[in-house]
Design a protein around this motif. Sequence first.
Motif, PDB file in Angstrom:
ATOM      1  N   ARG A 161       5.912   5.176  -8.254  1.00  0.00           N
ATOM      2  CA  ARG A 161       7.102   4.365  -8.184  1.00  0.00           C
ATOM      3  C   ARG A 161       7.218   3.915  -6.907  1.00  0.00           C
ATOM      4  NH1 ARG A 161      11.782   9.204  -7.233  1.00  0.00           N
ATOM      5  NH2 ARG A 161      10.603   9.873  -5.182  1.00  0.00           N
ATOM      6  N   TRP A 162       8.016   2.944  -6.555  1.00  0.00           N
ATOM      7  CA  TRP A 162       8.285   2.680  -5.060  1.00  0.00           C
ATOM      8  C   TRP A 162       9.479   3.056  -4.542  1.00  0.00           C
ATOM      9  CZ3 TRP A 162       6.042  -0.493  -1.938  1.00  0.00           C
ATOM     10  CH2 TRP A 162       4.818  -1.591  -2.405  1.00  0.00           C
ATOM     11  N   THR A 204      12.241   4.510  -1.870  1.00  0.00           N
ATOM     12  CA  THR A 204      13.362   3.800  -1.134  1.00  0.00           C
ATOM     13  C   THR A 204      13.788   4.814   0.133  1.00  0.00           C
ATOM     14  OG1 THR A 204      15.208   4.657  -2.416  1.00  0.00           O
ATOM     15  CG2 THR A 204      14.149   2.398  -2.938  1.00  0.00           C
ATOM     16  N   PRO A 237      12.282  -1.375  -2.055  1.00  0.00           N
ATOM     17  CA  PRO A 237      11.062  -0.548  -2.043  1.00  0.00           C
ATOM     18  C   PRO A 237      10.689  -0.402  -0.435  1.00  0.00           C
ATOM     19  CG  PRO A 237      10.870  -2.416  -3.611  1.00  0.00           C
ATOM     20  CD  PRO A 237      12.138  -2.522  -2.767  1.00  0.00           C
ATOM     21  N   HIS A 238      10.011   0.879  -0.330  1.00  0.00           N
ATOM     22  CA  HIS A 238       9.626   1.168   0.757  1.00  0.00           C
ATOM     23  C   HIS A 238       8.210   1.550   1.199  1.00  0.00           C
ATOM     24  CE1 HIS A 238       9.058   3.018   4.791  1.00  0.00           C
ATOM     25  NE2 HIS A 238       8.762   4.126   4.266  1.00  0.00           N
ATOM     26  N   ARG A 279       4.955   3.452  -1.802  1.00  0.00           N
ATOM     27  CA  ARG A 279       4.313   3.761  -3.108  1.00  0.00           C
ATOM     28  C   ARG A 279       4.339   5.400  -3.012  1.00  0.00           C
ATOM     29  NH1 ARG A 279       1.788  -0.577  -6.131  1.00  0.00           N
ATOM     30  NH2 ARG A 279       1.098  -2.042  -4.841  1.00  0.00           N
ATOM     31  N   HIS A 324      14.920   3.503  -8.910  1.00  0.00           N
ATOM     32  CA  HIS A 324      13.606   3.023  -8.499  1.00  0.00           C
ATOM     33  C   HIS A 324      12.825   2.106  -9.354  1.00  0.00           C
ATOM     34  CE1 HIS A 324      14.249   7.249  -6.832  1.00  0.00           C
ATOM     35  NE2 HIS A 324      13.749   6.632  -5.657  1.00  0.00           N
ATOM     36  N   ASN A 349       6.754  -3.802 -15.495  1.00  0.00           N
ATOM     37  CA  ASN A 349       7.347  -2.930 -14.179  1.00  0.00           C
ATOM     38  C   ASN A 349       8.529  -2.337 -15.129  1.00  0.00           C
ATOM     39  OD1 ASN A 349       5.742  -3.521 -11.827  1.00  0.00           O
ATOM     40  ND2 ASN A 349       6.409  -5.509 -12.493  1.00  0.00           N
ATOM     41  N   VAL A 357       8.472  -6.344  -8.996  1.00  0.00           N
ATOM     42  CA  VAL A 357       9.241  -5.016  -8.268  1.00  0.00           C
ATOM     43  C   VAL A 357      10.478  -5.693  -7.585  1.00  0.00           C
ATOM     44  CG1 VAL A 357       7.177  -3.808  -8.043  1.00  0.00           C
ATOM     45  CG2 VAL A 357       7.757  -5.285  -6.241  1.00  0.00           C
ATOM     46  N   LEU A 399       1.372  -7.053  -2.529  1.00  0.00           N
ATOM     47  CA  LEU A 399       1.648  -6.423  -4.005  1.00  0.00           C
ATOM     48  C   LEU A 399       0.582  -6.954  -4.861  1.00  0.00           C
ATOM     49  CD1 LEU A 399       5.338  -7.423  -4.438  1.00  0.00           C
ATOM     50  CD2 LEU A 399       4.462  -5.271  -3.931  1.00  0.00           C
ATOM     51  N   GLU A 459       2.911  -6.790  -9.847  1.00  0.00           N
ATOM     52  CA  GLU A 459       4.178  -6.680  -9.199  1.00  0.00           C
ATOM     53  C   GLU A 459       4.908  -7.991  -8.712  1.00  0.00           C
ATOM     54  OE1 GLU A 459       3.054  -2.215  -7.897  1.00  0.00           O
ATOM     55  OE2 GLU A 459       2.231  -3.873  -6.550  1.00  0.00           O
TER      56      GLU A 459
END
Length: 285
Positions: A173-174, A176, A184-185, A187, A201, A230, A250, A259, A263
């Motif tokens: 997941r991405w 945060t 997203p921050h 992985r 997420h 996704n 994403v 990416l 994504e």
Amino acid sequence: MEASPLILRAHDWVVELDPAHGGQIVRADWQGLPALAPGQAGRAAADQHAGCFPLVPFSNRIRDAAFRFLGREIHLPPPEYMEPHALHGTGWRTSWSAEASGPGNARMWFEHPRGPWPWRYRAEQTVSLEAGQLHISLSILNLDSEPMPAGIGLHPYFVRPQGLWLNAHTGGRWATLPGETGLPHARDAAPEDLGAPGHDHCFFGWDRRAEFGGADGLAVSITASPALGNLVIYTPPDEAYFCLEPVSHVNNAVNMDALAQAEQMAVLAPGEQLQGAMTISVRPA
């Protein structure tokens, strides 16, 4: 003229569409049980946590409602795009045209002129019913004379049963940062309990299948076409609903570098189309 709600009845399904308020499905019952969290026709999709609405021309959030594309600075102002981050595109706030082509089939569509989103496009949904299955497809066609970034997705709300279990295979997941929900921050690994309260997420590397059930209601599985690789999982605490959203890219992809191809947002040439579909299959729990 505003399109009236449509009701489809076939194969033990009763499905109500409200094209005028975001091209949404407001109700989908199978054998009298809700396959989607029930909503109400006549209310904007943005005002009720129910049914299923389309995500077009992008999914989820664009940070600060702004991005740069092919040397152009694009700004997406409220109220059409919410604030501070643009959310879910324009389709869920647009009036769609609609027609039924039988007791278990319907089509909804609209054409978007140039505006703050500076490209013309046409969006179309189809809804069809089979035994134990609800099929929804969504497409976007670039009507403009220039390339356009594009993304699509579907945003169904499901009733959260007692003892929810949820299975989905993803690559991770991405995550945060606190205070940046949905943006997203970095992985990280997928959590063990995907149905636990508190998820919001985007999961990458999804195999395009998910299933859930509980002690009551229906057992449900969703499958998605290759374009929707996704999955956004949204499980707000203390709510009677949750969401599994198959999407093409994403969150905030248009502002992110490095990416994986699956994504990224698509770039559609003039006349090019992006299309995806989701099937919801149901059986008694």
